[in-house]
Design a protein around this motif. Structure first.
Motif, PDB file in Angstrom:
ATOM      1  N   VAL A  19      -9.133 -68.691  57.761  1.00 12.90           N
ATOM      2  CA  VAL A  19      -8.994 -67.057  57.596  1.00 12.90           C
ATOM      3  C   VAL A  19      -7.651 -67.005  56.446  1.00 12.90           C
ATOM      4  O   VAL A  19      -7.039 -67.611  57.235  1.00 12.90           O
ATOM      5  CB  VAL A  19      -8.351 -67.015  59.443  1.00 12.90           C
ATOM      6  N   SER A  20      -8.075 -65.885  56.043  1.00 15.17           N
ATOM      7  CA  SER A  20      -6.982 -65.008  55.334  1.00 15.17           C
ATOM      8  C   SER A  20      -6.667 -63.875  55.210  1.00 15.17           C
ATOM      9  O   SER A  20      -7.092 -63.142  56.718  1.00 15.17           O
ATOM     10  CB  SER A  20      -7.930 -65.802  53.722  1.00 15.17           C
ATOM     11  N   PRO A  21      -5.501 -63.811  55.062  1.00 17.01           N
ATOM     12  CA  PRO A  21      -5.168 -61.973  55.122  1.00 17.01           C
ATOM     13  C   PRO A  21      -5.736 -61.367  55.520  1.00 17.01           C
ATOM     14  O   PRO A  21      -6.070 -59.797  55.928  1.00 17.01           O
ATOM     15  CB  PRO A  21      -3.777 -61.475  53.662  1.00 17.01           C
ATOM     16  N   GLU A  22      -7.211 -60.709  54.965  1.00 15.58           N
ATOM     17  CA  GLU A  22      -8.493 -60.464  54.650  1.00 15.58           C
ATOM     18  C   GLU A  22      -9.037 -60.923  55.910  1.00 15.58           C
ATOM     19  O   GLU A  22      -9.714 -59.691  55.905  1.00 15.58           O
ATOM     20  CB  GLU A  22      -8.928 -60.384  53.229  1.00 15.58           C
ATOM     21  N   GLY A  23      -9.193 -61.599  56.679  1.00 17.39           N
ATOM     22  CA  GLY A  23     -10.096 -61.489  57.654  1.00 17.39           C
ATOM     23  C   GLY A  23     -10.668 -63.062  57.879  1.00 17.39           C
ATOM     24  O   GLY A  23     -10.011 -63.557  56.969  1.00 17.39           O
ATOM     25  N   LEU A  73     -13.207 -66.002  56.688  1.00 18.64           N
ATOM     26  CA  LEU A  73     -13.949 -66.128  56.048  1.00 18.64           C
ATOM     27  C   LEU A  73     -15.076 -66.795  55.886  1.00 18.64           C
ATOM     28  O   LEU A  73     -16.155 -67.031  55.261  1.00 18.64           O
ATOM     29  CB  LEU A  73     -13.123 -67.373  54.234  1.00 18.64           C
ATOM     30  N   PHE A  74     -15.004 -67.923  56.312  1.00 18.81           N
ATOM     31  CA  PHE A  74     -16.124 -69.229  57.372  1.00 18.81           C
ATOM     32  C   PHE A  74     -15.497 -68.962  58.712  1.00 18.81           C
ATOM     33  O   PHE A  74     -14.851 -68.867  59.285  1.00 18.81           O
ATOM     34  CB  PHE A  74     -15.680 -69.668  56.390  1.00 18.81           C
ATOM     35  N   LYS A  75     -17.143 -69.287  59.549  1.00 25.17           N
ATOM     36  CA  LYS A  75     -17.234 -69.388  60.508  1.00 25.17           C
ATOM     37  C   LYS A  75     -18.481 -70.518  61.357  1.00 25.17           C
ATOM     38  O   LYS A  75     -19.510 -69.511  60.967  1.00 25.17           O
ATOM     39  CB  LYS A  75     -16.896 -67.593  61.544  1.00 25.17           C
ATOM     40  N   GLY A  76     -18.515 -71.521  61.354  1.00 24.61           N
ATOM     41  CA  GLY A  76     -19.756 -72.077  61.913  1.00 24.61           C
ATOM     42  C   GLY A  76     -19.302 -73.819  62.254  1.00 24.61           C
ATOM     43  O   GLY A  76     -18.331 -74.524  61.788  1.00 24.61           O
ATOM     44  N   GLU A  77     -20.828 -74.323  61.837  1.00 24.00           N
ATOM     45  CA  GLU A  77     -20.333 -75.876  62.468  1.00 24.00           C
ATOM     46  C   GLU A  77     -20.208 -76.283  61.608  1.00 24.00           C
ATOM     47  O   GLU A  77     -21.428 -76.408  60.540  1.00 24.00           O
ATOM     48  CB  GLU A  77     -21.438 -76.092  63.729  1.00 24.00           C
ATOM     49  N   VAL A  78     -19.575 -77.859  61.156  1.00 25.22           N
ATOM     50  CA  VAL A  78     -19.862 -78.423  59.978  1.00 25.22           C
ATOM     51  C   VAL A  78     -20.224 -79.741  60.290  1.00 25.22           C
ATOM     52  O   VAL A  78     -19.441 -79.980  61.460  1.00 25.22           O
ATOM     53  CB  VAL A  78     -18.604 -78.021  58.977  1.00 25.22           C
ATOM     54  N   THR A  79     -20.252 -80.233  59.348  1.00 27.09           N
ATOM     55  CA  THR A  79     -20.199 -82.138  60.078  1.00 27.09           C
ATOM     56  C   THR A  79     -18.665 -82.075  58.874  1.00 27.09           C
ATOM     57  O   THR A  79     -18.545 -83.620  59.544  1.00 27.09           O
ATOM     58  CB  THR A  79     -21.464 -82.833  58.659  1.00 27.09           C
ATOM     59  N   ALA A  80     -18.212 -82.057  57.574  1.00 28.75           N
ATOM     60  CA  ALA A  80     -17.381 -83.145  57.719  1.00 28.75           C
ATOM     61  C   ALA A  80     -16.321 -81.529  56.510  1.00 28.75           C
ATOM     62  O   ALA A  80     -16.814 -81.040  56.153  1.00 28.75           O
ATOM     63  CB  ALA A  80     -17.656 -83.716  56.695  1.00 28.75           C
ATOM     64  N   VAL A  81     -14.794 -82.098  56.166  1.00 34.36           N
ATOM     65  CA  VAL A  81     -14.282 -80.991  55.684  1.00 34.36           C
ATOM     66  C   VAL A  81     -13.687 -81.553  54.944  1.00 34.36           C
ATOM     67  O   VAL A  81     -12.973 -82.343  55.841  1.00 34.36           O
ATOM     68  CB  VAL A  81     -13.156 -80.058  56.676  1.00 34.36           C
ATOM     69  N   THR A  82     -13.220 -81.195  53.510  1.00 32.30           N
ATOM     70  CA  THR A  82     -12.363 -82.312  52.668  1.00 32.30           C
ATOM     71  C   THR A  82     -11.522 -81.432  52.107  1.00 32.30           C
ATOM     72  O   THR A  82     -11.538 -80.223  52.292  1.00 32.30           O
ATOM     73  CB  THR A  82     -12.883 -83.130  51.469  1.00 32.30           C
ATOM     74  N   VAL A  83     -10.239 -81.583  52.236  1.00 30.58           N
ATOM     75  CA  VAL A  83      -9.233 -80.252  51.842  1.00 30.58           C
ATOM     76  C   VAL A  83      -8.012 -80.638  51.365  1.00 30.58           C
ATOM     77  O   VAL A  83      -7.699 -81.917  50.922  1.00 30.58           O
ATOM     78  CB  VAL A  83      -8.233 -79.973  53.222  1.00 30.58           C
ATOM     79  N   PRO A  84      -7.215 -80.325  50.669  1.00 30.61           N
ATOM     80  CA  PRO A  84      -6.267 -81.070  49.404  1.00 30.61           C
ATOM     81  C   PRO A  84      -4.873 -80.516  49.963  1.00 30.61           C
ATOM     82  O   PRO A  84      -4.441 -79.963  50.122  1.00 30.61           O
ATOM     83  CB  PRO A  84      -6.184 -79.738  48.738  1.00 30.61           C
ATOM     84  N   GLY A  85      -4.685 -82.075  50.996  1.00 27.93           N
ATOM     85  CA  GLY A  85      -2.860 -81.488  51.339  1.00 27.93           C
ATOM     86  C   GLY A  85      -1.951 -82.209  50.668  1.00 27.93           C
ATOM     87  O   GLY A  85      -2.252 -82.125  49.267  1.00 27.93           O
ATOM     88  N   ALA A 127     -28.422 -72.122  57.505  1.00 29.49           N
ATOM     89  CA  ALA A 127     -27.836 -72.087  59.169  1.00 29.49           C
ATOM     90  C   ALA A 127     -26.146 -71.494  59.361  1.00 29.49           C
ATOM     91  O   ALA A 127     -25.288 -71.070  59.979  1.00 29.49           O
ATOM     92  CB  ALA A 127     -27.867 -73.104  59.941  1.00 29.49           C
ATOM     93  N   ALA A 128     -25.187 -71.543  58.157  1.00 35.19           N
ATOM     94  CA  ALA A 128     -23.797 -71.906  58.035  1.00 35.19           C
ATOM     95  C   ALA A 128     -24.115 -70.547  58.917  1.00 35.19           C
ATOM     96  O   ALA A 128     -24.696 -68.950  58.553  1.00 35.19           O
ATOM     97  CB  ALA A 128     -23.716 -71.950  56.559  1.00 35.19           C
ATOM     98  N   THR A 129     -22.740 -70.138  59.467  1.00 37.94           N
ATOM     99  CA  THR A 129     -23.222 -68.669  60.637  1.00 37.94           C
ATOM    100  C   THR A 129     -22.559 -67.073  59.278  1.00 37.94           C
ATOM    101  O   THR A 129     -23.412 -66.654  59.175  1.00 37.94           O
ATOM    102  CB  THR A 129     -21.680 -69.154  62.092  1.00 37.94           C
ATOM    103  N   GLU A 130     -21.266 -67.676  59.388  1.00 33.88           N
ATOM    104  CA  GLU A 130     -20.552 -66.300  58.048  1.00 33.88           C
ATOM    105  C   GLU A 130     -20.434 -67.124  56.930  1.00 33.88           C
ATOM    106  O   GLU A 130     -19.347 -68.242  57.432  1.00 33.88           O
ATOM    107  CB  GLU A 130     -20.441 -65.260  58.858  1.00 33.88           C
ATOM    108  N   TYR A 131     -20.188 -66.622  55.882  1.00 31.81           N
ATOM    109  CA  TYR A 131     -19.099 -67.181  54.838  1.00 31.81           C
ATOM    110  C   TYR A 131     -18.927 -65.771  54.230  1.00 31.81           C
ATOM    111  O   TYR A 131     -19.940 -65.729  53.900  1.00 31.81           O
ATOM    112  CB  TYR A 131     -19.425 -68.792  53.506  1.00 31.81           C
ATOM    113  N   SER A 132     -17.575 -65.895  53.075  1.00 29.06           N
ATOM    114  CA  SER A 132     -17.676 -64.992  51.884  1.00 29.06           C
ATOM    115  C   SER A 132     -18.350 -64.712  51.760  1.00 29.06           C
ATOM    116  O   SER A 132     -18.194 -66.719  50.525  1.00 29.06           O
ATOM    117  CB  SER A 132     -16.206 -64.954  52.822  1.00 29.06           C
ATOM    118  N   PRO A 133     -18.151 -64.192  50.018  1.00 31.22           N
ATOM    119  CA  PRO A 133     -18.677 -64.796  48.677  1.00 31.22           C
ATOM    120  C   PRO A 133     -18.138 -65.124  47.608  1.00 31.22           C
ATOM    121  O   PRO A 133     -17.891 -65.528  46.875  1.00 31.22           O
ATOM    122  CB  PRO A 133     -18.561 -62.822  48.195  1.00 31.22           C
TER     123      PRO A 133
END
Length: 94
Positions: free
Chosen positions: A6-10, A12-24, A56-62
């Motif tokens: 979620v961003s201030p604009e709304g 950006l993504f919602k769906g089932e995933v197998t892994a997420v890698t993030v910059p901590g 099959a990704a539910t929804e994601y932003s451009p």
């Protein structure tokens, strides 16, 4: 596991995933299915999302770039926060 970004604009993504890698703030880390509960601050970098089927990704932003061969989506962020609880990840990004 379920991921929402979620961003201030709304949403950006919602769906089932197998892994997420993030910059901590202390370096990149990965979240997999049934990861322990965690809350973390994110630094500037790229969120990398692995899915079983990009189509099959539910929804994601451009705003995302995608790699069809690896079945991954990428999102550049400036900062954010992440919470994982009960196999659901919520990422708030700027």
């Amino acid at each position: 596991m379920l991921l929402e970004i979620v961003s201030p604009e709304g949403h950006l993504f919602k769906g089932e995933v197998t892994a997420v890698t993030v910059p901590g703030v202390d370096g990149e880390f990965q979240l997999l299915n049934q990861h322990a509960n965690i809350v973390s601050v994110l630094a500037a970098g790229t969120v990398k999302i692995a899915v079983n089927n990009l189509n099959a990704a539910t929804e994601y932003s451009p705003k995302f770039t995608r790699n069809d061969k690896e079945q991954k989506l990428f999102l550049a962020i400036q900062s954010g926060t992440l919470e994982m609880k009960d196999n659901k990840i919520i990422i708030l990004v700027d």
